[in-house]
Write a protein that holds these residues in place. Structure first.
Motif, short mmCIF file in Angstrom:
data_model
loop_
_atom_site.label_atom_id
_atom_site.label_comp_id
_atom_site.label_asym_id
_atom_site.label_seq_id
_atom_site.Cartn_x
_atom_site.Cartn_y
_atom_site.Cartn_z
N PRO A 61 0.80 -1.24 0.00
CA PRO A 61 0.00 0.00 0.00
C PRO A 61 0.82 1.27 0.00
CG PRO A 61 -0.93 -1.59 1.55
CD PRO A 61 0.41 -2.12 1.12
N ALA A 62 2.07 1.20 0.46
CA ALA A 62 2.93 2.39 0.49
C ALA A 62 3.26 2.89 -0.91
CB ALA A 62 4.22 2.09 1.25
N LEU A 63 3.06 2.05 -1.92
CA LEU A 63 3.34 2.47 -3.29
C LEU A 63 2.27 3.40 -3.85
CD1 LEU A 63 4.62 -0.83 -4.97
CD2 LEU A 63 5.96 0.98 -3.88
N ASP A 64 1.11 3.45 -3.20
CA ASP A 64 0.01 4.26 -3.71
C ASP A 64 -0.25 5.44 -2.78
OD1 ASP A 64 -1.85 4.80 -5.69
OD2 ASP A 64 -2.62 2.76 -5.70
N THR A 65 -1.17 6.30 -3.18
CA THR A 65 -1.47 7.50 -2.39
C THR A 65 -2.98 7.72 -2.32
OG1 THR A 65 -1.32 8.87 -4.39
CG2 THR A 65 0.67 8.66 -3.04
N GLY A 66 -3.40 8.50 -1.32
CA GLY A 66 -4.79 8.95 -1.21
C GLY A 66 -5.79 7.82 -1.14
N ARG A 67 -6.90 8.00 -1.82
CA ARG A 67 -7.96 7.00 -1.78
C ARG A 67 -7.53 5.69 -2.43
NH1 ARG A 67 -10.55 6.50 -6.65
NH2 ARG A 67 -10.11 8.10 -8.23
N HIS A 68 -6.60 5.78 -3.39
CA HIS A 68 -6.10 4.56 -4.02
C HIS A 68 -5.34 3.70 -3.00
CE1 HIS A 68 -7.33 5.96 -7.93
NE2 HIS A 68 -6.57 7.05 -7.83
N ARG A 69 -4.61 4.36 -2.10
CA ARG A 69 -3.90 3.62 -1.06
C ARG A 69 -4.90 2.94 -0.13
NH1 ARG A 69 0.48 6.73 2.43
NH2 ARG A 69 1.69 6.35 0.54
N ASP A 70 -5.96 3.62 0.24
CA ASP A 70 -6.97 3.03 1.11
C ASP A 70 -7.60 1.80 0.46
OD1 ASP A 70 -6.49 5.01 2.96
OD2 ASP A 70 -8.12 6.30 2.25
N GLU A 71 -7.84 1.90 -0.85
CA GLU A 71 -8.41 0.76 -1.58
C GLU A 71 -7.44 -0.41 -1.60
OE1 GLU A 71 -9.83 -0.41 -6.14
OE2 GLU A 71 -9.35 1.68 -5.62
N LEU A 72 -6.16 -0.12 -1.79
CA LEU A 72 -5.15 -1.18 -1.82
C LEU A 72 -4.99 -1.82 -0.44
CD1 LEU A 72 -3.31 -2.47 -3.90
CD2 LEU A 72 -1.53 -0.81 -3.30
N ILE A 73 -5.11 -1.03 0.60
CA ILE A 73 -5.05 -1.56 1.96
C ILE A 73 -6.18 -2.56 2.18
CG2 ILE A 73 -5.41 -0.98 4.39
CD1 ILE A 73 -3.86 1.60 3.91
N ARG A 74 -7.37 -2.21 1.73
CA ARG A 74 -8.51 -3.13 1.89
C ARG A 74 -8.33 -4.39 1.04
NH1 ARG A 74 -11.25 1.85 1.58
NH2 ARG A 74 -11.69 1.52 -0.64
N THR A 75 -7.84 -4.23 -0.17
CA THR A 75 -7.65 -5.38 -1.05
C THR A 75 -6.59 -6.34 -0.52
OG1 THR A 75 -8.22 -3.99 -2.96
CG2 THR A 75 -7.12 -6.08 -3.42
N ALA A 76 -5.56 -5.79 0.11
CA ALA A 76 -4.45 -6.62 0.59
C ALA A 76 -4.76 -7.31 1.90
CB ALA A 76 -3.19 -5.75 0.75
N ARG A 77 -5.83 -6.94 2.55
CA ARG A 77 -6.09 -7.45 3.91
C ARG A 77 -6.25 -8.97 3.94
NH1 ARG A 77 -10.08 -4.94 8.45
NH2 ARG A 77 -9.62 -6.44 10.09
N ALA A 78 -7.16 -9.52 3.14
CA ALA A 78 -7.41 -10.97 3.18
C ALA A 78 -6.17 -11.77 2.78
CB ALA A 78 -8.60 -11.32 2.29
#
Length: 314
Positions: A61-78
């Motif tokens: 997630p550190a590779l992205d920013t803003g709302r895109h980072r939040d989306e990547l954080i959610r996608t990476a969780r599982a």
């Protein structure tokens, strides 16, 4: 890509990675024979692979920013929860096998007291305990903590501690420079391989590849430079003569790892010259980007398996 199709794709990718890792581990064991035991080498390879993926999923997630980072954080969780769980289980298996090897006891005859004594009273055992705790902590955080940037930072830090746990007690632990070199080498390799694997599991759209691949490329340049420098220092410490590169089991596996690393760096540079510009310009579809990543990851899995076998080669 639909949710079910995406799940099947990711499941096949993970199954393929396991198959490649096991096959490469057996091959590396054959090169080292009789200096390396097979079961500990395979357990170490699978545990290291899970650790690398865990670190990558925590960092990506550190590779992205803003709302895109939040989306990547959610996608990476599982995927992060699953990777941490696999890491925890494989590390426990590895710890039991290490106990059996150190005590000269058959695995089926080991008692819990013996495993605990090895874990608490030896440096490799304590390193294994640190790694087990790190894997468990990442899993708990990924499962229960609200997904946010600070939580990702903590998870990444814990995963990094777990990654360097074993190298600090391996062949080079008696040398201050050697121990630091191999720990830095392992962490740089884990970041490079793990983040790319995480991209495959979390990125599905051409636009995401266009946004994230250039940032991964910058990260990978630093990782490659660091792992090469640290790897050369570590090899200089452990090898007594160039003859050892082919006359000993350790040297043969090290030679194979060096060759694989060179091929991997060449492939990565080729991808940087062709895949990266195409992805940045939105000319590469997600299917093409994923296929490119699979090729690089396959070679990474082989190299990591060789490194795992090297770590248990006497």
């Amino acid at each position: 890509m639909g949710g079910s199709a995406q799940f099947v794709t990711h499941r096949r990718a993970v199954a393929g990675a396991v198959f490649v890792t096991v096959s490469a581990g057996v091959t590396a064991w054959a090169l080292a024979y009789p200096a390396a035991p097979l079961a500990p080498a395979l357990a170490r390879a699978l545990a290291d692979g899970a650790a690398v993926l865990t670190l990558g999923l925590a960092v990506v997630p550190a590779l992205d920013t803003g709302r895109h980072r939040d989306e990547l954080i959610r996608t990476a969780r599982a995927p992060l929860v699953v990777a941490a769980a696999i890491w925890l289980v494989t590390e426990l298996v590895r710890l039991v096998l290490a106990t059996a090897e150190a005590t000269g006891t058959d695995v089926t005859s080991l008692g819990a007291r013996t495993v605990v004594a090895f874990t608490m009273d030896t440096a490799p055992g304590r390193a294994g305990l640190v790694t087990v705790v790190a894997a468990g902590a990442v899993g708990v955080i990924a499962s229960l903590a609200p997904r946010s940037v600070p939580v990702c930072v903590v998870a990444a830090g814990l995963a990094g501690i777990g990654v360097v746990g074993h190298p600090l007690t391996g062949h080079l632990s008696l040398s201050a420079w050697g121990g630091v070199a191999i720990a830095v080498h392992a962490l740089a390799a884990a970041l490079w391989c793990g983040v790319l694997a995480a991209l495959v599991l979390t990125v599905d759209h051409r636009g995401q590849w266009a946004r994230l691949l250039p940032r991964f490329s910058q990260l990978s340049l630093v990782c490659v430079a660091v792992l090469l420098a640290a790897g050369v220092l570590g090899a200089a410490v452990v090898l007594r003569s160039p003859v050892d590169l082919y006359a000993t089991g350790y040297g043969r596996v090290l030679t194979a790892k060096v060759v694989l690393t060179v091929v991997l760096v060449v492939l990565a540079w080729r991808n940087r010259s062709s895949w990266l510009p195409a992805a940045r310009a939105h000319r590469a579809t997600s299917v093409v980007s994923r296929a490119r990543a699979y090729t690089e990851l396959g070679l990474m899995a082989v190299t990591l398996a060789a490194a795992a076998t090297l770590a248990v080669t006497g």
